[in-house]
Design an enzyme around this catalytic site. Structure first.
Site, PDB file in Angstrom:
ATOM      1  N   ASP A 109      17.990  18.180  44.025  1.00 23.54           N
ATOM      2  CA  ASP A 109      16.811  18.181  44.891  1.00 23.54           C
ATOM      3  C   ASP A 109      15.566  17.837  44.077  1.00 23.54           C
ATOM      4  O   ASP A 109      15.066  18.673  43.315  1.00 23.54           O
ATOM      5  CB  ASP A 109      16.637  19.565  45.531  1.00 23.54           C
ATOM      6  CG  ASP A 109      15.288  19.704  46.223  1.00 23.54           C
ATOM      7  OD1 ASP A 109      14.804  18.696  46.775  1.00 23.54           O
ATOM      8  OD2 ASP A 109      14.722  20.823  46.209  1.00 23.54           O
ATOM      9  N   SER A 162      14.889  26.700  59.855  1.00 24.48           N
ATOM     10  CA  SER A 162      15.935  26.998  58.866  1.00 24.48           C
ATOM     11  C   SER A 162      16.827  28.168  59.246  1.00 24.48           C
ATOM     12  O   SER A 162      17.794  28.455  58.523  1.00 24.48           O
ATOM     13  CB  SER A 162      15.288  27.265  57.506  1.00 24.48           C
ATOM     14  OG  SER A 162      14.607  26.123  57.040  1.00 24.48           O
TER      15      SER A 162
END
Length: 630
Positions: A351, A327
């Site tokens: 999400d 990430s």
């Protein structure tokens, strides 16, 4: 009746004698003429040649090795110097029985058989019989005494005081400075035979290798007259060598020590950069090794132990380590999405804890399996939301994603003076067709959006990509040399700056990175607790081995060296960056929890004074607005 005795013919005998005398005279004249002709040929026709040979037998040109340049840190701390050493040398031209003398040396000094083989190897590389060749370094007082007593039995062998490289800081700078070692056969064939006459060592890695021409200097000469035994009678001419240039590195010894302490005994890498200049402030790869072992020749046993160690101390993780960035590249992916118009600051994605491509059953998991609900750009960076970046990568497509990430130096060499740097890999459709002979699949773009898949980068490239975020697109190549002989290094091939359609996008991404550190739900808020300055950061946790669909990562069931790598990148102070830090900890598992505190400790060591207060030069020029709670 006896036969009558013939009467002698004196006139005939006189003619015979005269003929013989004439023949002898002609022979003497011919020999004399031949001798005179030969003398004329040697002394007149070939005068220049024979006078040169005669002079060479009497006069020898001996090289004087230049003193190698010194290496300092940015504050004048000596990192590489030269110290005297008593070494055993041999001049082949002066020996009577070279093989026998070397065997005697091995016997007298009680040396192992491998040293005898090294003697032959050193002599094989020597090109000039009258130039001394160093056979053995670091003679002890006892060994010197033994050789002195047996000097009469060892013509051509001498004990000489020479300078050898020494690294006072030992293993602390091994992966940045590198080391020098004995010149091998391959190197000897390519080196300048004039400049390296009499030189036994050459830079092998790091700064020592990259700046070898500057550090080496220029050889000097001494014309000496010798007798028939080769002993020097007098010096006819002396030309001083030119010492190597001194190099001041951008590294800071105190910051290096702080970075090593922060990393502890874990395997990993730390690199800190001044974003304003590209100067590397600290460069740590652990575990490390003592470069002094290589200067005069490392033993086979010691080298085998280093080479075969499971922890790979010889491996430079900062420059050669290729890792999935995880990430930590989400800020760069966000820049790609904003600049291309695929998303804006208010674009939201729902999400549920996973992401699915249209008409595909496979679920790409978010690290937070319960999901974060509706997330915008700020929240996506702050929470490191995988679902948002899966969706963003899919919308961008592999071609645009590749081109944007390549602008940040991901997948290519970025340094100015680090030879060992690996290029890494920024995959593309063309790359996969050329190497795998397969088409590119949409799912590969999805996982690339969170730094997984084929992508591989070095910690230095991660630091440079983060530097570009801090610098708002201005390229400064990372470099280790601050000055070489007082002059700063020059970038002959500068990289183009990144020009965004809207420069405000840099601030949007930077704000999201600040929320990572300072917002209540930020993934690395604990690492920034109590900080006297604002930090912009991004954590990363990258898989080492793949997890099957439907399964969850279980550290207790995973071998230690198969556990996730922990990564973290950041810069501070966020409003006017003075330092960028990238950390990679092999099998550290949690980027924010494990690598984040390492970044914080390195930043504190650079930005705070001994009393723990922010140094005045790093104070904020303006009040920074508080980050809103999310």
């Amino acid at each position: 009746m006896p036969e009558p005795i013939p009467i002698k013919d004196h006139e005939k005998e006189t003619r015979l004698v005269n003929k013989r005398l004439l023949a002898c005279a002609l022979l003497v004249v011919a020999i004399t003429c031949t001798l005179i002709g030969r003398l004329y040929f040697l002394q007149v026709v070939e005068y220049d040649y024979h006078s040169t040979v005669s002079e060479n037998n009497r006069v020898h040109v001996l090289p004087i090795t230049p003193t190698r340049g010194l290496i300092y840190d940015r504050n004048g701390v000596l990192l590489a110097d030269n110290r005297p050493s008593f070494n055993l040398t041999v001049t082949r031209e002066r020996t009577t029985d070279l093989k026998g003398e070397l065997d005697q040396v091995v016997s007298l000094l009680h040396l192992p058989a491998e040293d005898r083989a090294l003697f032959d190897k050193a002599l094989k590389q020597a090109r000039h019989p009258f130039v001394p060749v160093t056979l053995f370094y670091e003679l002890t007082e006892e060994q010197i005494a033994v050789l002195a007593v047996n000097e009469y039995r060892l013509p051509g062998l001498e004990v000489e005081a020479q300078f050898v490289r020494h690294y006072p800081m030992g293993a602390h700078f091994a992966h940045s400075i590198g080391y020098v070692g004995r010149i091998n056969e391959k190197e000897a064939k390519t080196l300048d035979t004039v400049e390296y006459r009499g030189t036994q060592s050459i830079g092998k890695t790091g700064i020592e290798k990259f700046y070898e021409p500057e550090l080496h200097g220029h050889v000097g000469y001494e014309e000496v007259e010798t007798n028939a035994q080769g002993r020097v009678m007098r010096v006819l001419k002396h030309t001083d060598p030119v010492p190597g240039k001194n190099i001041v590195l951008s590294l800071d010894a105190k910051l290096q020590e702080a970075a090593e302490q922060a990393l502890g005994d874990r395997r990993g890498a730390v690199v800190a950069i001044d974003p304003q200049t590209g100067e590397v402030l600290a460069m740590v790869s652990k575990p490390s090794y003592d470069p002094n072992l290589f200067v005069t020749g490392i033993s086979f046993k010691e080298y085998t132990a280093l080479r075969d160690s499971i922890d790979r101390p010889l491996f430079n993780r900062v420059l050669r380590g290729l890792y999935a960035p995880g990430s930590t590249i989400k800020p760069e992916v966000a820049i790609a999405g904003l600049d291309s118009g695929v998303v804006n600051a208010s674009t939201r994605v729902f999400d549920p804890g996973y992401y699915q491509l249209p008409d595909v059953d496979h679920k790409y998991r978010n690290w937070n399996h319960s999901g974060d609900g509706w997330v915008d750009l700020d929240a996506a960076i702050m929470r490191s939301n995988d679902t948002y970046f899966y969706d963003l990568a899919h919308k961008l497509g592999i071609d645009r994603l590749h081109d944007y990430l390549a602008m940040f130096g991901l997948g290519e060499r970025v340094s100015l003076d680090m030879l060992e740097e690996a290029p890494g890999l920024m995959p593309s459709q063309a790359w996969k067709r050329a190497t795998r002979r397969q088409p590119w699949f949409p799912g590969e773009t999805v996982i690339l959006g969170i730094g997984q898949g084929y992508m591989q980068v070095t910690p230095l490239q991660l630091a440079q990509a983060t530097t570009l975020i801090a610098n708002k697109g201005i390229w400064n190549r990372p470099h280790l040399a601050k000055t070489v002989d007082g002059q700063p290094p020059v970038d002959a091939h500068p990289m183009p700056n990144i020009q965004l359609k809207d420069p405000v996008d840099w601030d949007l991404v930077s704000h999201g990175m600040q929320m990572v550190m300072h917002a209540p739900r930020g993934t690395a808020r604990d690492a920034a607790a109590g900080a006297q300055y604002r930090i912009a950061g991004k954590s990363g946790t990258a898989q080492v081995v793949a997890i099957k669909q439907g399964e969850r990562y279980d550290r207790l069931k995973t071998r230690e060296r198969h556990r996730d790598n922990a990564l973290f990148v950041g810069f501070a102070p966020a409003e006017h960056p003075q330092i960028v830090v990238a950390v990679m900890i092999e099998n550290g598992e949690a980027g924010g929890r494990v690598a984040g505190p390492v970044v914080r400790q390195v930043m504190d060591a650079w930005l705070l004074d001994p009393q723990g207060h922010l140094k005045p030069q790093y104070a904020s020029p303006a009040k920074v607005p508080a980050v809103p709670h999310v």
